[in-house]
Scaffold this motif. Sequence first.
Motif, mmCIF file in Angstrom:
data_model
loop_
_atom_site.group_PDB
_atom_site.id
_atom_site.type_symbol
_atom_site.label_atom_id
_atom_site.label_comp_id
_atom_site.label_asym_id
_atom_site.label_seq_id
_atom_site.Cartn_x
_atom_site.Cartn_y
_atom_site.Cartn_z
ATOM 1 N N SER B 135 0.881 -1.332 0.221
ATOM 2 C CA SER B 135 0.042 -0.007 -0.099
ATOM 3 C C SER B 135 0.770 1.208 -0.063
ATOM 4 O O SER B 135 0.391 2.416 -0.451
ATOM 5 C CB SER B 135 -1.007 0.142 1.090
ATOM 6 O OG SER B 135 -0.236 0.060 2.500
ATOM 7 N N THR B 136 2.022 1.206 0.469
ATOM 8 C CA THR B 136 2.944 2.323 0.398
ATOM 9 C C THR B 136 3.088 2.960 -0.952
ATOM 10 O O THR B 136 3.064 4.099 -0.931
ATOM 11 C CB THR B 136 4.313 1.719 0.827
ATOM 12 O OG1 THR B 136 4.449 0.935 1.918
ATOM 13 C CG2 THR B 136 5.417 2.862 1.017
ATOM 14 N N SER B 166 -13.117 -2.438 -5.109
ATOM 15 C CA SER B 166 -13.473 -1.915 -3.765
ATOM 16 C C SER B 166 -14.366 -0.581 -3.727
ATOM 17 O O SER B 166 -14.684 0.083 -4.821
ATOM 18 C CB SER B 166 -12.194 -1.352 -3.113
ATOM 19 O OG SER B 166 -11.226 -2.518 -3.380
ATOM 20 N N LYS B 167 -14.824 -0.158 -2.680
ATOM 21 C CA LYS B 167 -15.429 0.884 -2.301
ATOM 22 C C LYS B 167 -14.596 2.087 -2.180
ATOM 23 O O LYS B 167 -13.311 1.947 -2.037
ATOM 24 C CB LYS B 167 -16.444 0.838 -1.007
ATOM 25 C CG LYS B 167 -17.450 -0.115 -1.137
ATOM 26 C CD LYS B 167 -18.206 -0.221 0.024
ATOM 27 C CE LYS B 167 -19.613 -1.194 0.016
ATOM 28 N NZ LYS B 167 -19.933 -1.349 1.223
ATOM 29 N N ASN B 168 -14.843 3.394 -2.580
ATOM 30 C CA ASN B 168 -14.182 4.385 -2.285
ATOM 31 C C ASN B 168 -14.440 5.061 -0.937
ATOM 32 O O ASN B 168 -15.598 5.520 -0.251
ATOM 33 C CB ASN B 168 -14.711 5.501 -3.371
ATOM 34 C CG ASN B 168 -14.342 5.382 -4.661
ATOM 35 O OD1 ASN B 168 -12.804 5.379 -4.990
ATOM 36 N ND2 ASN B 168 -15.046 4.723 -5.506
ATOM 37 N N HIS B 202 -12.630 -1.240 1.357
ATOM 38 C CA HIS B 202 -12.224 0.206 0.581
ATOM 39 C C HIS B 202 -10.753 0.610 0.357
ATOM 40 O O HIS B 202 -9.904 -0.275 0.737
ATOM 41 C CB HIS B 202 -12.484 1.575 1.852
ATOM 42 C CG HIS B 202 -14.012 1.352 2.165
ATOM 43 N ND1 HIS B 202 -14.583 0.430 3.280
ATOM 44 C CD2 HIS B 202 -15.009 2.008 1.734
ATOM 45 C CE1 HIS B 202 -15.821 0.696 3.347
ATOM 46 N NE2 HIS B 202 -16.262 1.682 2.381
ATOM 47 N N VAL B 203 -10.783 1.392 -0.647
ATOM 48 C CA VAL B 203 -9.381 1.853 -0.966
ATOM 49 C C VAL B 203 -9.589 3.224 -0.336
ATOM 50 O O VAL B 203 -10.639 4.210 -0.499
ATOM 51 C CB VAL B 203 -9.311 1.965 -2.527
ATOM 52 C CG1 VAL B 203 -8.295 2.954 -2.730
ATOM 53 C CG2 VAL B 203 -8.982 0.676 -3.045
ATOM 54 N N ALA B 231 -7.379 -1.113 5.012
ATOM 55 C CA ALA B 231 -7.644 -1.040 3.550
ATOM 56 C C ALA B 231 -6.457 -1.514 2.974
ATOM 57 O O ALA B 231 -5.530 -1.479 3.143
ATOM 58 C CB ALA B 231 -7.680 0.533 3.181
ATOM 59 N N ARG B 232 -6.655 -2.213 1.726
ATOM 60 C CA ARG B 232 -5.511 -3.035 0.869
ATOM 61 C C ARG B 232 -4.613 -1.819 0.405
ATOM 62 O O ARG B 232 -3.650 -2.092 0.047
ATOM 63 C CB ARG B 232 -6.113 -4.016 -0.039
ATOM 64 C CG ARG B 232 -6.670 -5.188 0.532
ATOM 65 C CD ARG B 232 -7.161 -6.218 -0.801
ATOM 66 N NE ARG B 232 -6.081 -6.578 -1.487
ATOM 67 C CZ ARG B 232 -6.403 -7.218 -2.603
ATOM 68 N NH1 ARG B 232 -7.539 -7.333 -3.172
ATOM 69 N NH2 ARG B 232 -5.319 -7.863 -3.383
ATOM 70 N N SER B 233 -5.305 -0.646 -0.025
ATOM 71 C CA SER B 233 -4.692 0.242 -0.687
ATOM 72 C C SER B 233 -4.989 1.527 -0.128
ATOM 73 O O SER B 233 -6.122 2.056 0.442
ATOM 74 C CB SER B 233 -4.957 0.319 -2.367
ATOM 75 O OG SER B 233 -4.645 -0.827 -2.958
ATOM 76 N N GLY B 234 -3.983 2.523 -0.049
ATOM 77 C CA GLY B 234 -3.859 3.966 0.143
ATOM 78 C C GLY B 234 -3.593 4.788 -1.033
ATOM 79 O O GLY B 234 -3.001 4.152 -1.878
#
Lengths: 195, 472
Positions: B135-136, B166-168, B202-203, B231-234
């Motif tokens: 996610s970094t 994903s959701k926002n 979510h992202v 969250a898997r992603s930032g």
Amino acid sequence: MKPFTTLTGTAAPLLRANVDTDLIIPKQFLKTLVRTGLGRHLFSEIRYDAEGRELPEFILNQPAFRGAEVLLSGPNFGCGSSREHAPWALLDFGIRCVIAPSFAEIFFNNCFANGILPLALPMAAIQQLAEAKGPVTVDLPEQTVSAAGLCFRFELEPARKNTLVQGLDEIARSLACLPAIEAYEANRTQATPWL
Amino acid sequence: MTNGARTLYDKLWEAHLVATRDDGTSLLYIDRHLVHEVTSPQAFEGLRMAGRPLRRPEAILSVVDHNISTQNRTTEIAEETSRLQVAALVENVQAFGVPYIPLLDDRQGIVHVIGPEQGFTLPGATVVCGDSHTSTHGAFGALAFGIGTSEVEHVMATQTLPQRRSKNMRVRFEGTLPPGLGGKDLALRLIGQIGTAGGTGHVIEFAGSAVRDLSMEGRMTLCNMAIEAGARSGLVAPDEITFAYLAGRPMAPAGPLWDQAVASWKTLATDAGAAFDREVVIEVSDLAPQVTWGTSPEAVVAITGCVPDPALAASAAEREAMTLALAYMDLRPGTPMEEVTVDVVFIGSCTNGRIEDLREAAAVARGRKVAAGVRALVVPGSGLVKLQAEAEGLDRIFLEAGFEWRLPGCSMCLGMNDDRLEPGERSASTSNRNFEGRQGRGGRTHLVSPGMAAAAAVTGRFTDVRRLLEAQ
């Protein structure tokens, strides 16, 4: 991958929230080069003392639960790292279904790649299953979990269900989309040549 | 979405959609794949067993980081299993023709430090790695997420992944961060509020004035810990700070291609009026340095606060979890955090092992001494970070203060090498997880910023870094 249809077995309750991947399989066991053999290290740090002796109070050390095939737990199960060693360790121990109110995403995904069903039920239902006598039956095609006098229906995305019931090879499925992948790559070379 | 306005995540998703399959799942194209020794051996083995080739070896960058010694690179790794895992990666990358940064190369480092450093991580790209802290890379406006080993194999074979959208979620940090605070405090403050499952599904796009003001290092720290919020992603939308960081990096585009890329990257922002499924706004102008007290990254208090009391928990389940955590951490409710002493200080990791992090810690360590009885390690995130720090004289500041100056790697963040906490030891750590046993069986981890870690090192207890900075 071994298909998952129905499963009847002992359900071991580990009713705590946020069971993380470090707890499921600590770092020192991530050095393996294979997917098998991690079952004896599952939950190592709460299952054994520092000298490697079994802690008798830990649920999977109790005679009734040593052969558990279902694990009951609290919310956000599998949070933490992406290590697939977590589902590998569960599977190698013999657990093919984890029932919890919610799961961390990467762990959830990793289960489906290994024929493990991560099954979501409300905490109250999980409490009842933990208190029920006798084995628990998970019927994936029917999407039900039952035990003595209890039956709960659970939700699962159809594509997820299909992956488990048919034991699909996901890589082969994606490779079947090769023309679309090649078309995407041709377009990408034009649109974003720096990638 | 009815107004046609799209979020940054929507744009990244749609730009990488290869196909929508009949079961409703999507096949997403993967541009960049980082590989390290821990989560890849079974993937390479899977390819071999199935006789499948690697689709695009040039889309991979590989390095060893988790198992390696931070003290000695000239002799073999003592522990056999670590040595074998490192050797397996070297063998695999040779056999499959994968780009690899050797252990003795100056560019070697933690996978999430070297990707950005080399310009391998770029805005608008999809970036994956068999490591949750992938996610970094979202700090660059890349869609970046951690994957399991089966998915590593999947990307190697197909350059795609089956995904669900994903959701926002948007988190806006508004106001101006006070001096002495940074990306780590923002991350901990957020996780303390929404919990470790708060971002599940979510992202998270990080926005607001305090995020715009952050350096790339600060944004990477923030996105790194998106996974600790579930969250898997930032994501952070790329801007001039992003472009300035990337310009001239070895693997970033150059010349006319650079101009073309920047023009494209400038479109990577959430459109005005785009809808988010969830929004959180946090005012940061009055924020105090954050520190964890328990065994989950959501167990956060301000350094000005006290160890919380389970008696005040909202539910019986929470009370029980808090009681367990306090017993493991050997802490009593009501103890001011500034009275909690430390045995070990760890400055490093993919969360806080970059040059700005080391500068922040050195600013506190300068002219001070590590407290008696405290073991303090500084582990640069990469060889290039280490060289830069040495060029600036930071190594001398640390060494004169009594810190150990180590070689780059993951080190005590998870202790897969020989850097570990002993049972019962308490650490102030700039890493990302304070789970039971994370840094060593029976070890007690408190997550803090690099400045706060250095402050704990020189005082022997958790200390408000702002006071030390004012005293200089």
